[in-house]
Design an enzyme around this catalytic site. Structure first.
Site, mmCIF file in Angstrom:
data_model
loop_
_atom_site.group_PDB
_atom_site.id
_atom_site.type_symbol
_atom_site.label_atom_id
_atom_site.label_comp_id
_atom_site.label_asym_id
_atom_site.label_seq_id
_atom_site.Cartn_x
_atom_site.Cartn_y
_atom_site.Cartn_z
ATOM 1 N N ASP A 69 0.844 -1.196 0.000
ATOM 2 C CA ASP A 69 0.000 0.000 0.000
ATOM 3 C C ASP A 69 0.877 1.242 0.000
ATOM 4 O OD1 ASP A 69 -2.659 -0.662 -0.008
ATOM 5 O OD2 ASP A 69 -3.080 0.191 1.960
ATOM 6 N N TYR A 71 2.051 4.752 1.605
ATOM 7 C CA TYR A 71 1.988 5.295 2.961
ATOM 8 C C TYR A 71 0.754 6.193 3.069
ATOM 9 C CZ TYR A 71 6.876 3.818 3.467
ATOM 10 O OH TYR A 71 8.029 3.086 3.534
ATOM 11 N N PHE A 82 7.889 2.062 -0.837
ATOM 12 C CA PHE A 82 8.892 2.254 0.221
ATOM 13 C C PHE A 82 9.490 3.659 0.246
ATOM 14 C CE2 PHE A 82 8.993 -2.401 -0.417
ATOM 15 C CZ PHE A 82 8.665 -2.800 0.868
ATOM 16 N N HIS A 192 9.921 -9.292 5.222
ATOM 17 C CA HIS A 192 9.677 -7.880 4.929
ATOM 18 C C HIS A 192 10.641 -7.006 5.741
ATOM 19 C CE1 HIS A 192 7.425 -4.062 4.739
ATOM 20 N NE2 HIS A 192 6.824 -4.571 3.672
#
Length: 226
Positions: A69, A71, A82, A192
């Site tokens: 998703d 942020y 990221f 992750h």
């Protein structure tokens, strides 16, 4: 939201994904996203919804990093997974990515900023599975069609390109990479980079040196991760 107008997306992707833009699910998704931006605070800014595709033309992709998703905090989402806007505090996952790069390559990050455009312009497709999100509401635009669209992008790359590197971090990304042809691409999987899981296999995965070694082996230019 049409491919050619309200958003910016490189023409090479429009050519390869033209059928998706005409499918009923994408028209429903477009209407939903249009209404969301009209009625609510949604990230990223509309011009950056397809920024990952716009900065990294289809034929230039060498590495794909999959996120989930955007942020959902103010000023964070910028269309690249990221990554965050310039001047925004680095999120924990990106801090951990930088730590792994430094450990893996044995050098310090030179460009310690949050906007990863420098990677995108070298052929790193920084692709979130879902391209929009309501402010302060994680996952709020999941299940509306974005996942089908980004699956189509991954499949097009897998089918029509050769010797790409796919970095799949965490279970969600691993599942999304299920249809990548591993006989002609390098698929790197690990935990992750989130603080909740980075010590369970992300740290020490050496994905960045492995990616560059693979690219070099196939006559391609390594990525400058620093």
């Amino acid at each position: 939201m049409s491919a050619e107008k309200a958003v910016k997306i490189h023409p090479s992707w429009i050519r390869h994904l033209s059928q998706e833009f005409e499918r009923p699910y994408f028209k429903e998704l477009s209407a939903f996203v249009h209404d969301e931006y009209k009625e609510r605070l949604v990230y990223p800014p509309p011009k950056n919804i397809f920024r990952a595709f716009d900065l990294c033309p289809f034929e230039d992709v060498e590495v794909v990093i999959l996120g989930q998703d955007p942020y959902h905090g103010a000023g964070q989402a910028n269309g690249l997974c990221f990554a965050v806007g310039e001047g925004i505090t680095l999120p924990p996952s990106l801090q951990n990515i930088y730590k792994e790069i430094e450990s893996d390559l044995g050098q310090k990050i030179i460009h310690r900023t949050g906007d990863l455009e420098r990677w995108a312009r070298q052929g790193v497709l920084l692709l979130n599975a879902t391209l929009t999100v309501r402010a302060n509401s994680a996952g709020s635009h999941q299940g509306r069609g974005w996942e089908q669209f980004t699956d189509a992008a991954i499949k097009a790359l897998s089918d029509e390109r050769e010797h790409l590197v796919f970095m799949l971090w965490g279970n969600y990304a691993k599942q999304k990479g299920a249809h990548i042809d591993r006989s002609k691409h390098l698929v790197l999987e690990s935990a992750h980079p989130s603080p909740f899981s980075a010590h369970s296999g992300f740290f020490g995965n050496k994905h960045f040196s492995k990616a560059n070694a693979y690219l070099a082996k196939h006559g391609k230019k390594p990525i400058d991760w620093l």
